[in-house]
Design a protein around this motif. Structure first.
Motif, PDB file in Angstrom:
ATOM      1  N   MET A   1      47.465  19.864  17.110  1.00  0.00           N
ATOM      2  CA  MET A   1      46.860  18.437  16.066  1.00  0.00           C
ATOM      3  C   MET A   1      45.737  18.518  16.944  1.00  0.00           C
ATOM      4  O   MET A   1      44.565  18.383  16.545  1.00  0.00           O
ATOM      5  CB  MET A   1      47.446  16.993  16.544  1.00  0.00           C
ATOM      6  N   SER A   2      45.352  18.038  18.470  1.00  0.00           N
ATOM      7  CA  SER A   2      44.551  18.406  19.388  1.00  0.00           C
ATOM      8  C   SER A   2      43.491  18.783  19.080  1.00  0.00           C
ATOM      9  O   SER A   2      42.047  18.757  19.246  1.00  0.00           O
ATOM     10  CB  SER A   2      44.744  18.172  20.396  1.00  0.00           C
ATOM     11  N   ASP A   3      44.068  20.599  19.184  1.00  0.00           N
ATOM     12  CA  ASP A   3      42.393  21.095  18.241  1.00  0.00           C
ATOM     13  C   ASP A   3      41.898  20.935  17.028  1.00  0.00           C
ATOM     14  O   ASP A   3      40.854  20.864  16.979  1.00  0.00           O
ATOM     15  CB  ASP A   3      42.688  22.444  18.381  1.00  0.00           C
ATOM     16  N   ALA A   4      42.575  20.748  15.745  1.00  0.00           N
ATOM     17  CA  ALA A   4      41.719  19.785  14.692  1.00  0.00           C
ATOM     18  C   ALA A   4      41.060  19.083  15.104  1.00  0.00           C
ATOM     19  O   ALA A   4      39.861  18.645  14.587  1.00  0.00           O
ATOM     20  CB  ALA A   4      43.129  19.820  14.205  1.00  0.00           C
ATOM     21  N   PHE A   5      41.746  17.682  15.699  1.00  0.00           N
ATOM     22  CA  PHE A   5      40.336  17.203  15.946  1.00  0.00           C
ATOM     23  C   PHE A   5      38.970  16.516  16.928  1.00  0.00           C
ATOM     24  O   PHE A   5      38.414  16.439  16.661  1.00  0.00           O
ATOM     25  CB  PHE A   5      41.579  15.802  16.817  1.00  0.00           C
ATOM     26  N   ASN A   6      39.444  18.107  17.685  1.00  0.00           N
ATOM     27  CA  ASN A   6      38.439  18.383  18.506  1.00  0.00           C
ATOM     28  C   ASN A   6      37.010  19.034  17.338  1.00  0.00           C
ATOM     29  O   ASN A   6      35.870  19.577  17.717  1.00  0.00           O
ATOM     30  CB  ASN A   6      38.949  19.364  19.126  1.00  0.00           C
ATOM     31  N   ASP A   7      38.158  20.122  16.610  1.00  0.00           N
ATOM     32  CA  ASP A   7      36.859  21.337  15.843  1.00  0.00           C
ATOM     33  C   ASP A   7      36.329  19.794  14.503  1.00  0.00           C
ATOM     34  O   ASP A   7      34.749  20.084  14.695  1.00  0.00           O
ATOM     35  CB  ASP A   7      37.885  21.548  15.000  1.00  0.00           C
ATOM     36  N   ARG A   8      37.047  19.071  14.653  1.00  0.00           N
ATOM     37  CA  ARG A   8      36.471  17.915  13.769  1.00  0.00           C
ATOM     38  C   ARG A   8      35.451  17.314  13.982  1.00  0.00           C
ATOM     39  O   ARG A   8      34.601  17.215  13.899  1.00  0.00           O
ATOM     40  CB  ARG A   8      37.520  16.658  13.570  1.00  0.00           C
ATOM     41  N   ARG A   9      35.308  16.539  15.138  1.00  0.00           N
ATOM     42  CA  ARG A   9      35.049  15.838  16.570  1.00  0.00           C
ATOM     43  C   ARG A   9      33.549  16.790  16.893  1.00  0.00           C
ATOM     44  O   ARG A   9      32.298  16.611  16.285  1.00  0.00           O
ATOM     45  CB  ARG A   9      34.473  15.339  17.585  1.00  0.00           C
ATOM     46  N   LYS A  10      33.803  17.936  17.021  1.00  0.00           N
ATOM     47  CA  LYS A  10      32.470  19.089  17.026  1.00  0.00           C
ATOM     48  C   LYS A  10      31.429  19.183  15.737  1.00  0.00           C
ATOM     49  O   LYS A  10      30.371  18.993  15.905  1.00  0.00           O
ATOM     50  CB  LYS A  10      33.173  20.333  17.303  1.00  0.00           C
ATOM     51  N   GLY A  11      32.186  19.364  14.677  1.00  0.00           N
ATOM     52  CA  GLY A  11      31.691  19.582  13.284  1.00  0.00           C
ATOM     53  C   GLY A  11      30.442  17.641  12.922  1.00  0.00           C
ATOM     54  O   GLY A  11      29.591  18.761  12.738  1.00  0.00           O
ATOM     55  N   PHE A  12      30.969  16.904  13.201  1.00  0.00           N
ATOM     56  CA  PHE A  12      30.103  16.294  13.356  1.00  0.00           C
ATOM     57  C   PHE A  12      29.383  15.745  13.749  1.00  0.00           C
ATOM     58  O   PHE A  12      28.276  15.212  13.656  1.00  0.00           O
ATOM     59  CB  PHE A  12      31.512  14.182  13.243  1.00  0.00           C
ATOM     60  N   GLU A  13      29.932  15.457  15.475  1.00  0.00           N
ATOM     61  CA  GLU A  13      28.145  16.020  16.032  1.00  0.00           C
ATOM     62  C   GLU A  13      27.245  16.821  15.585  1.00  0.00           C
ATOM     63  O   GLU A  13      25.878  16.338  15.614  1.00  0.00           O
ATOM     64  CB  GLU A  13      28.988  16.216  18.053  1.00  0.00           C
ATOM     65  N   GLU A  14      27.721  17.850  15.163  1.00  0.00           N
ATOM     66  CA  GLU A  14      26.569  19.259  15.365  1.00  0.00           C
ATOM     67  C   GLU A  14      25.904  18.918  13.960  1.00  0.00           C
ATOM     68  O   GLU A  14      24.403  19.080  13.184  1.00  0.00           O
ATOM     69  CB  GLU A  14      27.327  20.489  14.049  1.00  0.00           C
ATOM     70  N   LYS A  15      26.615  18.501  12.715  1.00  0.00           N
ATOM     71  CA  LYS A  15      26.075  17.663  11.217  1.00  0.00           C
ATOM     72  C   LYS A  15      25.380  17.036  11.993  1.00  0.00           C
ATOM     73  O   LYS A  15      23.811  16.703  11.430  1.00  0.00           O
ATOM     74  CB  LYS A  15      26.752  17.013  10.451  1.00  0.00           C
ATOM     75  N   PHE A  16      25.344  15.625  13.268  1.00  0.00           N
ATOM     76  CA  PHE A  16      24.349  14.810  13.703  1.00  0.00           C
ATOM     77  C   PHE A  16      23.708  15.574  13.832  1.00  0.00           C
ATOM     78  O   PHE A  16      21.833  14.725  13.765  1.00  0.00           O
ATOM     79  CB  PHE A  16      25.350  13.743  14.344  1.00  0.00           C
ATOM     80  N   ARG A  17      23.366  16.639  14.723  1.00  0.00           N
ATOM     81  CA  ARG A  17      22.664  16.914  15.551  1.00  0.00           C
ATOM     82  C   ARG A  17      21.012  17.444  14.381  1.00  0.00           C
ATOM     83  O   ARG A  17      19.893  17.272  14.549  1.00  0.00           O
ATOM     84  CB  ARG A  17      23.251  18.008  16.516  1.00  0.00           C
ATOM     85  N   MET A  18      22.036  17.887  13.431  1.00  0.00           N
ATOM     86  CA  MET A  18      21.188  18.547  12.479  1.00  0.00           C
ATOM     87  C   MET A  18      20.574  17.923  11.649  1.00  0.00           C
ATOM     88  O   MET A  18      18.884  18.365  11.158  1.00  0.00           O
ATOM     89  CB  MET A  18      21.826  19.539  11.470  1.00  0.00           C
ATOM     90  N   ASP A  19      20.576  16.829  10.899  1.00  0.00           N
ATOM     91  CA  ASP A  19      20.374  15.709  10.859  1.00  0.00           C
ATOM     92  C   ASP A  19      19.717  15.225  11.478  1.00  0.00           C
ATOM     93  O   ASP A  19      18.616  14.777  11.447  1.00  0.00           O
ATOM     94  CB  ASP A  19      21.344  14.115  10.216  1.00  0.00           C
ATOM     95  N   GLN A  20      19.197  14.809  13.036  1.00  0.00           N
ATOM     96  CA  GLN A  20      18.122  14.091  13.721  1.00  0.00           C
ATOM     97  C   GLN A  20      17.263  15.362  13.717  1.00  0.00           C
ATOM     98  O   GLN A  20      16.478  14.591  13.913  1.00  0.00           O
ATOM     99  CB  GLN A  20      18.378  14.091  15.325  1.00  0.00           C
ATOM    100  N   ASP A  21      17.578  16.414  14.268  1.00  0.00           N
ATOM    101  CA  ASP A  21      16.656  17.572  13.609  1.00  0.00           C
ATOM    102  C   ASP A  21      15.889  17.472  11.845  1.00  0.00           C
ATOM    103  O   ASP A  21      14.153  17.916  11.940  1.00  0.00           O
ATOM    104  CB  ASP A  21      16.841  19.097  14.160  1.00  0.00           C
ATOM    105  N   LEU A  22      16.041  17.478  11.171  1.00  0.00           N
ATOM    106  CA  LEU A  22      15.654  17.343  10.139  1.00  0.00           C
ATOM    107  C   LEU A  22      14.921  16.019  10.111  1.00  0.00           C
ATOM    108  O   LEU A  22      13.628  16.235   9.248  1.00  0.00           O
ATOM    109  CB  LEU A  22      16.859  17.786   8.357  1.00  0.00           C
TER     110      LEU A  22
END
Length: 108
Positions: free
Chosen positions: A1-22
């Protein structure tokens, strides 16, 4: 369960970074377009026009928001004695925001 949470968190962080870059790219493009539009009204062309447009882009790096850009261009307008109001600049920024977003998205 911890891996799924970390993967989801990393996905949100990456999306945030991409949105900021755009958003940064769109703002820079919008400011460049504003500088080109305004520079043409100042009678600039060629290298002088490109240099002025770049100076408008750089002005946006001073502080968050659009006030630094608006302050710079309004000072330039006053110095050149051109009749363009603050409201016209704000309306042009809003118009160019959509243009810039389309241009940047087309380049991706």
């Amino acid at each position: 369960m911890s891996d799924a949470f970390n993967d989801r968190r990393k996905g949100f962080e990456e999306k945030f970074r991409m949105d900021q870059d755009l958003q940064f790219k769109v703002s820079a493009r919008r400011n460049k377009l504003l500088g080109q539009w305004l520079g043409e009204r100042f009678g600039l062309n060629g290298d002088a026009l490109a240099e002025y447009a770049s100076s408008v882009v750089i002005a946006d790096l001073e502080k968050p928001g659009d006030e630094d850009v608006i302050g710079k261009v309004m000072a330039d307008i006053t110095a050149r004695g051109v009749s363009i109001t603050d409201a016209e600049i704000r309306a042009k920024l809003a118009e160019l925001d959509g243009v810039a977003k389309h241009q940047v998205m087309d380049e991706l």
